[in-house]
Scaffold this active site. Sequence first.
Site, mmCIF file in Angstrom:
data_model
loop_
_atom_site.group_PDB
_atom_site.id
_atom_site.type_symbol
_atom_site.label_atom_id
_atom_site.label_comp_id
_atom_site.label_asym_id
_atom_site.label_seq_id
_atom_site.Cartn_x
_atom_site.Cartn_y
_atom_site.Cartn_z
ATOM 1 N N GLY A 1 22.416 31.150 -12.649
ATOM 2 C CA GLY A 1 21.268 30.342 -12.249
ATOM 3 C C GLY A 1 20.408 31.103 -11.264
ATOM 4 O O GLY A 1 20.346 32.332 -11.284
ATOM 5 N N SER A 2 19.769 30.360 -10.382
ATOM 6 C CA SER A 2 18.829 30.992 -9.449
ATOM 7 C C SER A 2 19.581 31.721 -8.340
ATOM 8 O O SER A 2 20.716 31.367 -7.989
ATOM 9 C CB SER A 2 17.921 29.921 -8.848
ATOM 10 O OG SER A 2 18.685 29.022 -8.082
ATOM 11 N N THR A 3 18.931 32.706 -7.774
ATOM 12 C CA THR A 3 19.550 33.471 -6.688
ATOM 13 C C THR A 3 19.774 32.571 -5.469
ATOM 14 O O THR A 3 20.805 32.682 -4.791
ATOM 15 C CB THR A 3 18.683 34.701 -6.364
ATOM 16 O OG1 THR A 3 18.676 35.551 -7.530
ATOM 17 C CG2 THR A 3 19.221 35.502 -5.201
ATOM 18 N N THR B 1 20.470 29.284 -5.325
ATOM 19 C CA THR B 1 21.677 28.455 -5.481
ATOM 20 C C THR B 1 22.924 29.336 -5.538
ATOM 21 O O THR B 1 23.971 28.970 -5.005
ATOM 22 C CB THR B 1 21.561 27.569 -6.745
ATOM 23 O OG1 THR B 1 20.325 26.863 -6.700
ATOM 24 C CG2 THR B 1 22.691 26.562 -6.822
ATOM 25 N N GLY B 2 22.792 30.505 -6.164
ATOM 26 C CA GLY B 2 23.933 31.419 -6.242
ATOM 27 C C GLY B 2 24.457 31.816 -4.869
ATOM 28 O O GLY B 2 25.670 31.899 -4.638
ATOM 29 N N GLU C 1 25.647 35.402 -11.982
ATOM 30 C CA GLU C 1 24.593 35.983 -12.833
ATOM 31 C C GLU C 1 23.307 35.306 -12.398
ATOM 32 O O GLU C 1 23.102 34.118 -12.663
ATOM 33 C CB GLU C 1 24.853 35.688 -14.316
ATOM 34 C CG GLU C 1 26.130 36.282 -14.869
ATOM 35 C CD GLU C 1 26.115 37.787 -14.996
ATOM 36 O OE1 GLU C 1 25.079 38.422 -14.675
ATOM 37 O OE2 GLU C 1 27.149 38.347 -15.385
ATOM 38 N N GLU D 1 30.120 39.993 -16.946
ATOM 39 C CA GLU D 1 30.640 39.146 -18.007
ATOM 40 C C GLU D 1 30.653 39.967 -19.292
ATOM 41 O O GLU D 1 30.099 41.060 -19.356
ATOM 42 C CB GLU D 1 29.743 37.916 -18.166
ATOM 43 C CG GLU D 1 29.757 37.046 -16.918
ATOM 44 C CD GLU D 1 29.111 35.691 -17.144
ATOM 45 O OE1 GLU D 1 27.876 35.620 -17.148
ATOM 46 O OE2 GLU D 1 29.864 34.715 -17.331
HETATM 47 P P1 NDP Z 1 19.722 26.379 -10.258
HETATM 48 O O1 NDP Z 1 20.232 27.692 -9.869
HETATM 49 O O2 NDP Z 1 19.505 25.382 -9.187
HETATM 50 O O3 NDP Z 1 20.689 25.713 -11.351
HETATM 51 C C1 NDP Z 1 21.674 26.376 -12.091
HETATM 52 C C2 NDP Z 1 22.929 25.514 -12.196
HETATM 53 O O4 NDP Z 1 23.475 25.324 -10.886
HETATM 54 C C3 NDP Z 1 22.669 24.103 -12.744
HETATM 55 O O5 NDP Z 1 23.772 23.686 -13.501
HETATM 56 C C4 NDP Z 1 22.547 23.301 -11.466
HETATM 57 O O6 NDP Z 1 22.766 21.922 -11.642
HETATM 58 C C5 NDP Z 1 23.635 23.928 -10.622
HETATM 59 N N1 NDP Z 1 23.512 23.674 -9.177
HETATM 60 C C6 NDP Z 1 22.407 23.300 -8.479
HETATM 61 N N2 NDP Z 1 22.705 23.167 -7.164
HETATM 62 C C7 NDP Z 1 24.030 23.453 -7.029
HETATM 63 C C8 NDP Z 1 24.924 23.497 -5.927
HETATM 64 N N3 NDP Z 1 24.517 23.202 -4.679
HETATM 65 N N4 NDP Z 1 26.205 23.840 -6.138
HETATM 66 C C9 NDP Z 1 26.634 24.152 -7.388
HETATM 67 N N5 NDP Z 1 25.828 24.116 -8.484
HETATM 68 C C10 NDP Z 1 24.536 23.789 -8.306
HETATM 69 O O7 NDP Z 1 18.377 26.632 -11.088
HETATM 70 P P2 NDP Z 1 17.126 25.677 -11.329
HETATM 71 O O8 NDP Z 1 17.407 24.846 -12.502
HETATM 72 O O9 NDP Z 1 16.737 24.924 -10.071
HETATM 73 O O10 NDP Z 1 15.997 26.764 -11.655
HETATM 74 C C11 NDP Z 1 15.168 27.297 -10.635
HETATM 75 C C12 NDP Z 1 14.775 28.727 -10.926
HETATM 76 O O11 NDP Z 1 15.925 29.534 -10.952
HETATM 77 C C13 NDP Z 1 14.132 28.978 -12.270
HETATM 78 O O12 NDP Z 1 12.775 28.685 -12.285
HETATM 79 C C14 NDP Z 1 14.419 30.441 -12.456
HETATM 80 O O13 NDP Z 1 13.503 31.228 -11.742
HETATM 81 C C15 NDP Z 1 15.793 30.590 -11.857
HETATM 82 N N6 NDP Z 1 16.865 30.499 -12.872
HETATM 83 C C16 NDP Z 1 17.453 31.640 -13.270
HETATM 84 C C17 NDP Z 1 18.416 31.591 -14.264
HETATM 85 C C18 NDP Z 1 19.072 32.806 -14.760
HETATM 86 O O14 NDP Z 1 19.599 32.814 -15.876
HETATM 87 N N7 NDP Z 1 19.130 33.866 -13.992
HETATM 88 C C19 NDP Z 1 18.789 30.350 -14.923
HETATM 89 C C20 NDP Z 1 18.144 29.190 -14.376
HETATM 90 C C21 NDP Z 1 17.223 29.293 -13.389
HETATM 91 P P3 NDP Z 1 21.528 20.945 -11.975
HETATM 92 O O15 NDP Z 1 21.101 21.227 -13.347
HETATM 93 O O16 NDP Z 1 22.097 19.599 -11.857
HETATM 94 O O17 NDP Z 1 20.480 21.246 -10.935
#
Ligand code: NDP
Length: 453
Positions: A207-209, A211-212, A229, A433
């Site tokens: 996901g996003s950096t 949240t990561g 990732e 991965e």
């Molecule tokens: P997030 O990183 O927030 O979400 C990715 C996953 O993490 C989702 O399942 C989300 O759940 C979950 N999550 C959110 N908050 C937490 C937490 N505190 N603890 C554990 N898990 C959590 O991405 P966003 O959907 O907000 O996207 C925002 C931006 O991030 C995008 O516009 C893009 O720039 C980037 N992004 C990059 C990705 C990649 O593959 N590298 C993939 C997705 C996003 P939930 O769906 O319920 O929020």
Amino acid sequence: MTSITLINPADESVIQTVEHSTIERVDDAVARAVDAQRRWAALAPLERASALRRFASAVDGDLENLARLEVANSGHPIGQARWEAGHVRDVLTYYSAAPERMLGSQIPVAGGLDVTFLEPLGVVGIIVPWNFPMTIAAWGFAPALAAGNAVLLKPAEWTPLTALRLGELAIVAGLPEGLFTVLPGRGDVVGERFVTHPLVRKIVFTGSTVTGKKVMAGCADQVKAVTLELGGKSANVVFADSDLEKAAATAPYAVFENAGQDCCARSRILVERSVLDRFLELLEPAVAGVRVGSPTEDSTEMGPLVSAAHLAKVRSYVPDDSQVAFRGTAPDGAGFWFPPTVLLPGSRTDRVVTEEIFGPVVSILAFDDEADAIALANDSIYGLSGSIWTRDIGRAIRVSRAIESGNLSVNSHSSVRYSTPFGGFKQSGLGRELGPDAAAAFTETKNVFISSD
Ligand code: NDP
């Protein structure tokens, strides 16, 4: 209990409502996973391999249904969605060979026999984003199960349907109840509980950096293993000596595929200054030729963005006074559409150059020589992917060694392969991965010395 109403991104129609999992439900799933994992790890390796092969075969039998779910839920073009479902089957098939190949080593020591074992971790929590819901899930659950673990999977709130179906297919295939549980819900509830639960021994997060980093900090509290990732801002570096026609014809697909919602998107095209004008001339018709439209059509190459909220975010990067070189097309009317857009930013520090937009927007920058190209490519907090176009083999070797990125392709824009490792440098992630070593990443190495006395 809260829920989410899912919206089809192509026409904004309501698909269905999915209930969110509570913390109590997660805790119950962890308890069942602990029990299922012990039984799973005790099976003969061949039995675990056979179960994963049956799972792959169940996915194969459901391929069209899985693809259509992804079209409706995520707006992926049907051709791409079929590839994704087939990829899940192939990832499961690839790692079904792993249970019988979890090799330790025998190390020469004095006074006895020294051997290592790759022991499963226990329960693994996988947190998946919305951009590639089923493929990214499979990169985690297939090798984790193969290594003898149980898996809890949290899909993104917006895109849970294929993950839920994969959970059903695991049961159809005869995987033990509780071994692989899909828990739809909020990141700050279900995802966070994976991180804080002491019996979840590893987190795989994509996901996003932002949240990561939060997930990594949470894992530190229990010294929990974590694979990340994260984002990207990858460079597509085009040298003057390259096959410019091919580089320009393929560049749109390296960034606009999946409407740019791809961590590997080559969203910066760096072109040697002497051929910039010619490259732009060649790129314009290639961008106009990207077929943007209904995801249900076989010929569609790019669909809508995933949600209204994400469309608003992408739009915010392209205000009316942006330096737009040219755009492709997109349907009018209902749906979260944004056309392929090519920008010529005025500066190397513009936010469209440095931030991950995660939409069909690409920035073009000129460079002067090889050293400048490398410096520009590396001028990012990210380092996930990238491409290099040149006919000079020495340059291809030098530049691919110099770019700080986990996945590079020369004279192509290779997508992810399940048989090769995938992951990022710098703030694009931690760990790898896929590839031959992925199952081992879901184990602890145990060393045992047996005295010969
Ligand atoms: P997030 O990183 O927030 O979400 C990715 C996953 O993490 C989702 O399942 C989300 O759940 C979950 N999550 C959110 N908050 C937490 C937490 N505190 N603890 C554990 N898990 C959590 O991405 P966003 O959907 O907000 O996207 C925002 C931006 O991030 C995008 O516009 C893009 O720039 C980037 N992004 C990059 C990705 C990649 O593959 N590298 C993939 C997705 C996003 P939930 O769906 O319920 O929020």
